[in-house]
Design a protein around this motif. Structure first.
Motif, PDB file in Angstrom:
ATOM      1  N   ASP A 211       0.826  -1.208   0.000  1.00 34.39           N
ATOM      2  CA  ASP A 211       0.000   0.000   0.000  1.00 34.39           C
ATOM      3  C   ASP A 211       0.862   1.261   0.000  1.00 34.39           C
ATOM      4  O   ASP A 211       0.528   2.246  -0.662  1.00 34.39           O
ATOM      5  CB  ASP A 211      -0.956   0.013   1.191  1.00 34.39           C
ATOM      6  CG  ASP A 211      -2.062  -1.017   1.069  1.00 34.39           C
ATOM      7  OD1 ASP A 211      -2.305  -1.533  -0.048  1.00 34.39           O
ATOM      8  OD2 ASP A 211      -2.699  -1.311   2.102  1.00 34.39           O
ATOM      9  N   ASP A 212       1.966   1.225   0.744  1.00 34.40           N
ATOM     10  CA  ASP A 212       2.883   2.364   0.752  1.00 34.40           C
ATOM     11  C   ASP A 212       3.447   2.612  -0.648  1.00 34.40           C
ATOM     12  O   ASP A 212       3.559   3.756  -1.094  1.00 34.40           O
ATOM     13  CB  ASP A 212       4.026   2.136   1.741  1.00 34.40           C
ATOM     14  CG  ASP A 212       3.560   2.115   3.190  1.00 34.40           C
ATOM     15  OD1 ASP A 212       2.440   2.603   3.475  1.00 34.40           O
ATOM     16  OD2 ASP A 212       4.324   1.594   4.036  1.00 34.40           O
ATOM     17  N   VAL A 213       3.790   1.532  -1.336  1.00 37.21           N
ATOM     18  CA  VAL A 213       4.302   1.637  -2.710  1.00 37.21           C
ATOM     19  C   VAL A 213       3.235   2.223  -3.626  1.00 37.21           C
ATOM     20  O   VAL A 213       3.512   3.133  -4.423  1.00 37.21           O
ATOM     21  CB  VAL A 213       4.772   0.255  -3.228  1.00 37.21           C
ATOM     22  CG1 VAL A 213       4.999   0.271  -4.744  1.00 37.21           C
ATOM     23  CG2 VAL A 213       6.028  -0.194  -2.496  1.00 37.21           C
ATOM     24  N   LEU A 214       2.015   1.715  -3.519  1.00 38.35           N
ATOM     25  CA  LEU A 214       0.927   2.200  -4.382  1.00 38.35           C
ATOM     26  C   LEU A 214       0.625   3.671  -4.116  1.00 38.35           C
ATOM     27  O   LEU A 214       0.429   4.444  -5.064  1.00 38.35           O
ATOM     28  CB  LEU A 214      -0.320   1.342  -4.189  1.00 38.35           C
ATOM     29  CG  LEU A 214      -0.202  -0.104  -4.676  1.00 38.35           C
ATOM     30  CD1 LEU A 214      -1.397  -0.927  -4.223  1.00 38.35           C
ATOM     31  CD2 LEU A 214      -0.035  -0.155  -6.186  1.00 38.35           C
ATOM     32  N   ASP A 215       0.587   4.072  -2.852  1.00 35.55           N
ATOM     33  CA  ASP A 215       0.335   5.473  -2.516  1.00 35.55           C
ATOM     34  C   ASP A 215       1.437   6.382  -3.060  1.00 35.55           C
ATOM     35  O   ASP A 215       1.156   7.433  -3.638  1.00 35.55           O
ATOM     36  CB  ASP A 215       0.216   5.661  -0.998  1.00 35.55           C
ATOM     37  CG  ASP A 215      -1.021   5.020  -0.399  1.00 35.55           C
ATOM     38  OD1 ASP A 215      -1.967   4.688  -1.151  1.00 35.55           O
ATOM     39  OD2 ASP A 215      -1.043   4.833   0.834  1.00 35.55           O
ATOM     40  N   ALA A 216       2.676   5.959  -2.860  1.00 39.55           N
ATOM     41  CA  ALA A 216       3.809   6.759  -3.344  1.00 39.55           C
ATOM     42  C   ALA A 216       3.802   6.846  -4.870  1.00 39.55           C
ATOM     43  O   ALA A 216       4.017   7.925  -5.435  1.00 39.55           O
ATOM     44  CB  ALA A 216       5.123   6.137  -2.854  1.00 39.55           C
ATOM     45  N   ALA A 217       3.538   5.732  -5.521  1.00 36.97           N
ATOM     46  CA  ALA A 217       3.529   5.718  -6.994  1.00 36.97           C
ATOM     47  C   ALA A 217       2.429   6.611  -7.534  1.00 36.97           C
ATOM     48  O   ALA A 217       2.644   7.356  -8.507  1.00 36.97           O
ATOM     49  CB  ALA A 217       3.366   4.290  -7.502  1.00 36.97           C
ATOM     50  N   LEU A 218       1.254   6.572  -6.942  1.00 36.13           N
ATOM     51  CA  LEU A 218       0.157   7.423  -7.399  1.00 36.13           C
ATOM     52  C   LEU A 218       0.556   8.892  -7.334  1.00 36.13           C
ATOM     53  O   LEU A 218       0.380   9.644  -8.296  1.00 36.13           O
ATOM     54  CB  LEU A 218      -1.104   7.186  -6.561  1.00 36.13           C
ATOM     55  CG  LEU A 218      -2.269   8.132  -6.875  1.00 36.13           C
ATOM     56  CD1 LEU A 218      -2.798   7.909  -8.280  1.00 36.13           C
ATOM     57  CD2 LEU A 218      -3.377   7.958  -5.842  1.00 36.13           C
TER      58      LEU A 218
ATOM     59  N   GLY B 148       8.845  10.828 -15.779  1.00 36.19           N
ATOM     60  CA  GLY B 148       9.565  11.548 -14.739  1.00 36.19           C
ATOM     61  C   GLY B 148       9.628  10.811 -13.411  1.00 36.19           C
ATOM     62  O   GLY B 148      10.154  11.340 -12.436  1.00 36.19           O
ATOM     63  N   THR B 149       9.070   9.605 -13.380  1.00 37.47           N
ATOM     64  CA  THR B 149       9.039   8.814 -12.153  1.00 37.47           C
ATOM     65  C   THR B 149       9.861   7.549 -12.345  1.00 37.47           C
ATOM     66  O   THR B 149       9.692   6.845 -13.335  1.00 37.47           O
ATOM     67  CB  THR B 149       7.588   8.443 -11.787  1.00 37.47           C
ATOM     68  OG1 THR B 149       6.831   9.644 -11.613  1.00 37.47           O
ATOM     69  CG2 THR B 149       7.524   7.617 -10.518  1.00 37.47           C
ATOM     70  N   THR B 150      10.729   7.271 -11.401  1.00 33.32           N
ATOM     71  CA  THR B 150      11.545   6.054 -11.457  1.00 33.32           C
ATOM     72  C   THR B 150      11.191   5.142 -10.284  1.00 33.32           C
ATOM     73  O   THR B 150      10.626   5.583  -9.282  1.00 33.32           O
ATOM     74  CB  THR B 150      13.049   6.397 -11.373  1.00 33.32           C
ATOM     75  OG1 THR B 150      13.311   6.980 -10.089  1.00 33.32           O
ATOM     76  CG2 THR B 150      13.476   7.348 -12.492  1.00 33.32           C
ATOM     77  N   ILE B 151      11.546   3.886 -10.429  1.00 32.28           N
ATOM     78  CA  ILE B 151      11.336   2.924  -9.336  1.00 32.28           C
ATOM     79  C   ILE B 151      12.085   3.377  -8.073  1.00 32.28           C
ATOM     80  O   ILE B 151      11.513   3.345  -6.979  1.00 32.28           O
ATOM     81  CB  ILE B 151      11.714   1.493  -9.762  1.00 32.28           C
ATOM     82  CG1 ILE B 151      10.726   0.958 -10.813  1.00 32.28           C
ATOM     83  CG2 ILE B 151      11.818   0.561  -8.562  1.00 32.28           C
ATOM     84  CD1 ILE B 151       9.320   0.694 -10.305  1.00 32.28           C
ATOM     85  N   PRO B 152      13.353   3.823  -8.177  1.00 32.88           N
ATOM     86  CA  PRO B 152      14.021   4.300  -6.957  1.00 32.88           C
ATOM     87  C   PRO B 152      13.304   5.482  -6.300  1.00 32.88           C
ATOM     88  O   PRO B 152      13.274   5.585  -5.068  1.00 32.88           O
ATOM     89  CB  PRO B 152      15.423   4.701  -7.447  1.00 32.88           C
ATOM     90  CG  PRO B 152      15.657   3.826  -8.639  1.00 32.88           C
ATOM     91  CD  PRO B 152      14.307   3.720  -9.305  1.00 32.88           C
TER      92      PRO B 152
ATOM     93  N   LYS C 109      10.097   7.356  -1.710  1.00 36.91           N
ATOM     94  CA  LYS C 109       8.888   7.979  -1.161  1.00 36.91           C
ATOM     95  C   LYS C 109       8.102   7.003  -0.294  1.00 36.91           C
ATOM     96  O   LYS C 109       7.515   7.388   0.712  1.00 36.91           O
ATOM     97  CB  LYS C 109       8.006   8.523  -2.284  1.00 36.91           C
ATOM     98  CG  LYS C 109       6.828   9.325  -1.772  1.00 36.91           C
ATOM     99  CD  LYS C 109       6.289  10.234  -2.854  1.00 36.91           C
ATOM    100  CE  LYS C 109       5.256  11.195  -2.351  1.00 36.91           C
ATOM    101  NZ  LYS C 109       5.768  12.237  -1.466  1.00 36.91           N
ATOM    102  N   ALA C 110       8.097   5.723  -0.686  1.00 39.03           N
ATOM    103  CA  ALA C 110       7.375   4.697   0.075  1.00 39.03           C
ATOM    104  C   ALA C 110       8.180   4.203   1.285  1.00 39.03           C
ATOM    105  O   ALA C 110       7.659   3.433   2.095  1.00 39.03           O
ATOM    106  CB  ALA C 110       7.035   3.525  -0.836  1.00 39.03           C
ATOM    107  N   LYS C 111       9.441   4.627   1.359  1.00 37.36           N
ATOM    108  CA  LYS C 111      10.342   4.204   2.439  1.00 37.36           C
ATOM    109  C   LYS C 111      10.539   2.686   2.447  1.00 37.36           C
ATOM    110  O   LYS C 111      10.453   2.015   3.490  1.00 37.36           O
ATOM    111  CB  LYS C 111       9.853   4.718   3.791  1.00 37.36           C
ATOM    112  CG  LYS C 111       9.860   6.237   3.888  1.00 37.36           C
ATOM    113  CD  LYS C 111       9.338   6.713   5.225  1.00 37.36           C
ATOM    114  CE  LYS C 111       9.395   8.177   5.435  1.00 37.36           C
ATOM    115  NZ  LYS C 111       8.924   9.078   4.440  1.00 37.36           N
ATOM    116  N   VAL C 112      10.755   2.160   1.241  1.00 38.70           N
ATOM    117  CA  VAL C 112      11.058   0.735   1.068  1.00 38.70           C
ATOM    118  C   VAL C 112      12.252   0.624   0.126  1.00 38.70           C
ATOM    119  O   VAL C 112      12.608   1.586  -0.545  1.00 38.70           O
ATOM    120  CB  VAL C 112       9.852  -0.055   0.487  1.00 38.70           C
ATOM    121  CG1 VAL C 112       8.638   0.033   1.399  1.00 38.70           C
ATOM    122  CG2 VAL C 112       9.515   0.394  -0.918  1.00 38.70           C
ATOM    123  N   GLY C 113      12.822  -0.532   0.050  1.00 41.48           N
ATOM    124  CA  GLY C 113      13.877  -0.774  -0.919  1.00 41.48           C
ATOM    125  C   GLY C 113      13.277  -0.992  -2.301  1.00 41.48           C
ATOM    126  O   GLY C 113      12.137  -1.450  -2.425  1.00 41.48           O
ATOM    127  N   ALA C 114      14.035  -0.660  -3.343  1.00 38.67           N
ATOM    128  CA  ALA C 114      13.541  -0.844  -4.717  1.00 38.67           C
ATOM    129  C   ALA C 114      13.175  -2.304  -4.970  1.00 38.67           C
ATOM    130  O   ALA C 114      12.211  -2.594  -5.681  1.00 38.67           O
ATOM    131  CB  ALA C 114      14.577  -0.360  -5.727  1.00 38.67           C
TER     132      ALA C 114
END
Length: 189
Positions: free
Chosen positions: A7-14, A24-28, A33-38
């Motif tokens: 969910d943190d990844v999805l929120d950050a990606a959105l 302009g958005t990269t996985i890193p 932003k999600a405070k997780v590792g790539a």
């Protein structure tokens, strides 16, 4: 507070896709932003395109569900349908600040997969069917349905852009007036 990394990844990606776009958005950046590792992102999604399409499908589905929720049964009252759709989209945006901008800025992107394209096309077809019914009943201007959608949808998107920029303050009175203006823009005079 315990959070779900997915969910943190999805929120950050959105947020990032809405603000910076796909290119302009990269996985890193998402991972940061999600405070997780790539690597965590790759546990859930094969690549950035898969993550993007999952988000697009999710949010278009949510928008469609919200617009169709409690949709008026009276098929002859196009004015009521317009009001319902307008305020349901407002409700959607108020609960999902970045989602409408995300959908709007990517709805014709080349990186949308077939499922994403179909979901968005189905949503537009729902709106077109209402407008076509309104045109047949003599309530809606006899312009192409896509032009009519652009008039109303474009107004909503611009409205929320101005609100995000703190140029306009959202008030119930403002929303009622804007909905009325949008209706006046597409109705038969």
């Amino acid at each position: 507070m315990i959070t779900n990394k997915r969910d943190d990844v999805l929120d950050a990606a959105l947020i990032l896709f809405a603000e910076r776009g796909f290119d302009g958005t990269t996985i890193p950046m998402i991972a940061d932003k999600a405070k997780v590792g790539a690597g965590t992102i790759y546990r859930y999604f094969e690549n950035k395109e898969a993550l993007f399409n999952w988000l697009f499908q999710y949010w278009v589905t949510r928008l469609s569900e919200i617009v169709k929720d409690n949709f008026p049964n009276d098929l002859t009252n196009i004015r009521l349908h317009h009001r319902h759709i307008f305020f349901q989209i407002i409700q959607f945006v108020n609960h999902n600040e970045h989602a409408l901008h995300f959908i709007d800025s990517h709805c014709s992107a080349h990186y949308l997969d077939e499922k994403s394209q179909k979901l968005f096309a189905d949503f537009l077809e729902f709106l077109r069917s209402i407008l076509e019914r309104g045109k047949k009943q003599g309530d809606i201007c006899s312009m192409p349905a896509d032009a009519l959608i652009a008039i109303v949808y474009g107004a909503i998107v611009q409205l929320f852009k101005l609100m995000r920029m703190n140029i306009l303050e959202e008030t119930p009175e403002l929303l009622v007036n804007i909905e009325e203006c949008c209706w006046n823009a597409i109705k038969v005079h």
